[in-house]
Write a protein that holds these residues in place. Structure first.
Motif, mmCIF file in Angstrom:
data_model
loop_
_atom_site.group_PDB
_atom_site.id
_atom_site.type_symbol
_atom_site.label_atom_id
_atom_site.label_comp_id
_atom_site.label_asym_id
_atom_site.label_seq_id
_atom_site.Cartn_x
_atom_site.Cartn_y
_atom_site.Cartn_z
ATOM 1 N N HIS A 20 0.815 -1.200 0.000
ATOM 2 C CA HIS A 20 0.000 0.000 0.000
ATOM 3 C C HIS A 20 0.854 1.257 0.000
ATOM 4 N N ALA A 21 0.513 2.161 -0.888
ATOM 5 C CA ALA A 21 1.150 3.473 -0.892
ATOM 6 C C ALA A 21 0.561 4.315 0.224
ATOM 7 N N VAL A 22 -0.771 4.257 0.354
ATOM 8 C CA VAL A 22 -1.478 5.058 1.351
ATOM 9 C C VAL A 22 -2.572 4.211 1.974
ATOM 10 N N ILE A 66 -4.950 13.500 2.665
ATOM 11 C CA ILE A 66 -3.822 12.575 2.486
ATOM 12 C C ILE A 66 -2.536 13.349 2.212
ATOM 13 N N ALA A 67 -2.622 14.392 1.388
ATOM 14 C CA ALA A 67 -1.437 15.184 1.036
ATOM 15 C C ALA A 67 -1.013 16.130 2.158
ATOM 16 N N GLY A 68 -1.788 16.216 3.219
ATOM 17 C CA GLY A 68 -1.436 17.084 4.333
ATOM 18 C C GLY A 68 -1.776 18.542 4.101
ATOM 19 N N LEU A 69 -2.608 18.825 3.100
ATOM 20 C CA LEU A 69 -2.975 20.204 2.794
ATOM 21 C C LEU A 69 -4.160 20.685 3.621
ATOM 22 N N ILE A 70 -4.927 19.733 4.152
ATOM 23 C CA ILE A 70 -6.032 20.017 5.061
ATOM 24 C C ILE A 70 -5.844 19.126 6.279
ATOM 25 N N ALA A 71 -5.997 19.695 7.469
ATOM 26 C CA ALA A 71 -5.850 18.914 8.693
ATOM 27 C C ALA A 71 -7.123 18.107 8.958
ATOM 28 N N LYS A 72 -6.937 16.840 9.260
ATOM 29 C CA LYS A 72 -8.061 15.980 9.621
ATOM 30 C C LYS A 72 -8.404 16.206 11.092
ATOM 31 N N HIS A 73 -9.627 15.878 11.471
ATOM 32 C CA HIS A 73 -10.026 15.977 12.869
ATOM 33 C C HIS A 73 -9.881 14.638 13.578
ATOM 34 N N ASP A 74 -10.091 13.556 12.842
ATOM 35 C CA ASP A 74 -10.031 12.206 13.404
ATOM 36 C C ASP A 74 -9.336 11.280 12.424
ATOM 37 N N GLY A 75 -8.862 10.150 12.946
ATOM 38 C CA GLY A 75 -8.323 9.102 12.106
ATOM 39 C C GLY A 75 -6.839 9.211 11.874
ATOM 40 N N GLU A 76 -6.362 8.357 10.985
ATOM 41 C CA GLU A 76 -4.930 8.271 10.723
ATOM 42 C C GLU A 76 -4.660 8.086 9.238
ATOM 43 N N PHE A 92 8.228 14.087 3.763
ATOM 44 C CA PHE A 92 6.864 13.893 3.278
ATOM 45 C C PHE A 92 6.725 14.467 1.868
ATOM 46 N N ALA A 93 7.303 15.641 1.641
ATOM 47 C CA ALA A 93 7.241 16.278 0.320
ATOM 48 C C ALA A 93 7.951 15.449 -0.744
ATOM 49 N N ARG A 94 8.985 14.712 -0.356
ATOM 50 C CA ARG A 94 9.678 13.841 -1.314
ATOM 51 C C ARG A 94 8.894 12.561 -1.581
ATOM 52 N N THR A 95 7.961 12.222 -0.705
ATOM 53 C CA THR A 95 7.226 10.970 -0.796
ATOM 54 C C THR A 95 5.836 11.139 -1.395
ATOM 55 N N VAL A 96 5.163 12.244 -1.076
ATOM 56 C CA VAL A 96 3.777 12.473 -1.487
ATOM 57 C C VAL A 96 3.690 13.772 -2.273
#
Length: 120
Positions: A20-22, A66-76, A92-96
Motif C-alpha cells: 500500500h502506498a497510502v 492525504i497530502a497534508g494540505l487540510i488537517a483531519k479531525h479524526d483518524g490516521e 513527506f514532500a519527497r514521498t507524497v
C-alpha cells in the motif's frame, strides 16, 4: 478488495493486496457544512486508483487530507506503512505529491515536465 469505504460508497482500485502506498483509517473532518466521517482507504503501491463519487462527496477533500494540505479531525493516514505525522516536512514532500486538476495557470507542458518541477 482494496478500496476506499465511506458514507458514499466504495472507490475501486486494482492491485495486489499487502503493498500500500497510502492507507487511511476512520478519517473525519468538518469544514462548514461539509462532513467527512469514518473514511478508511487502501491505495495500492504502483497501481492506478479511481476515486469516484458525486460532486461534493469529498473526493478532493480526501486527497487534500492525504497530502497534508487540510488537517483531519479524526483518524490516521499511513504513507508506505508509516504515520504521515512521523514524516519530516521535507521527507513527506519527497514521498507524497498532489497535482490539482486546475489548468488555467499551467503552461503547456507534458505531465513528465510538470511533475519534474515539483522535484527540483
Amino acid at each position: 478488495m482494496n478500496g476506499i469505504k465511506g458514507k458514499n460508497g466504495v472507490i475501486g482500485t486494482s492491485g495486489p493486496v499487502g503493498h500500500h502506498a497510502v492507507e487511511t483509517s476512520a478519517l473525519g473532518l468538518e469544514r462548514g457544512p461539509f462532513r467527512m466521517r469514518d473514511v478508511s482507504a487502501t491505495i495500492p503501491l504502483g497501481q492506478m486508483t479511481a476515486i469516484v463519487g458525486p460532486n461534493g462527496s469529498g473526493k478532493s477533500t480526501l486527497l487534500h487530507v492525504i497530502a497534508g494540505l487540510i488537517a483531519k479531525h479524526d483518524g490516521e493516514v499511513l504513507v508506505r506503512g508509516r504515520s504521515a505525522a512521523h514524516y519530516s516536512r521535507s521527507a513527506f514532500a519527497r514521498t507524497v505529491a498532489m497535482l490539482p486538476q486546475v489548468t488555467e495557470a499551467l503552461p503547456e507542458l507534458t505531465v513528465r515536465e510538470l511533475v519534474a518541477f515539483g522535484r527540483t
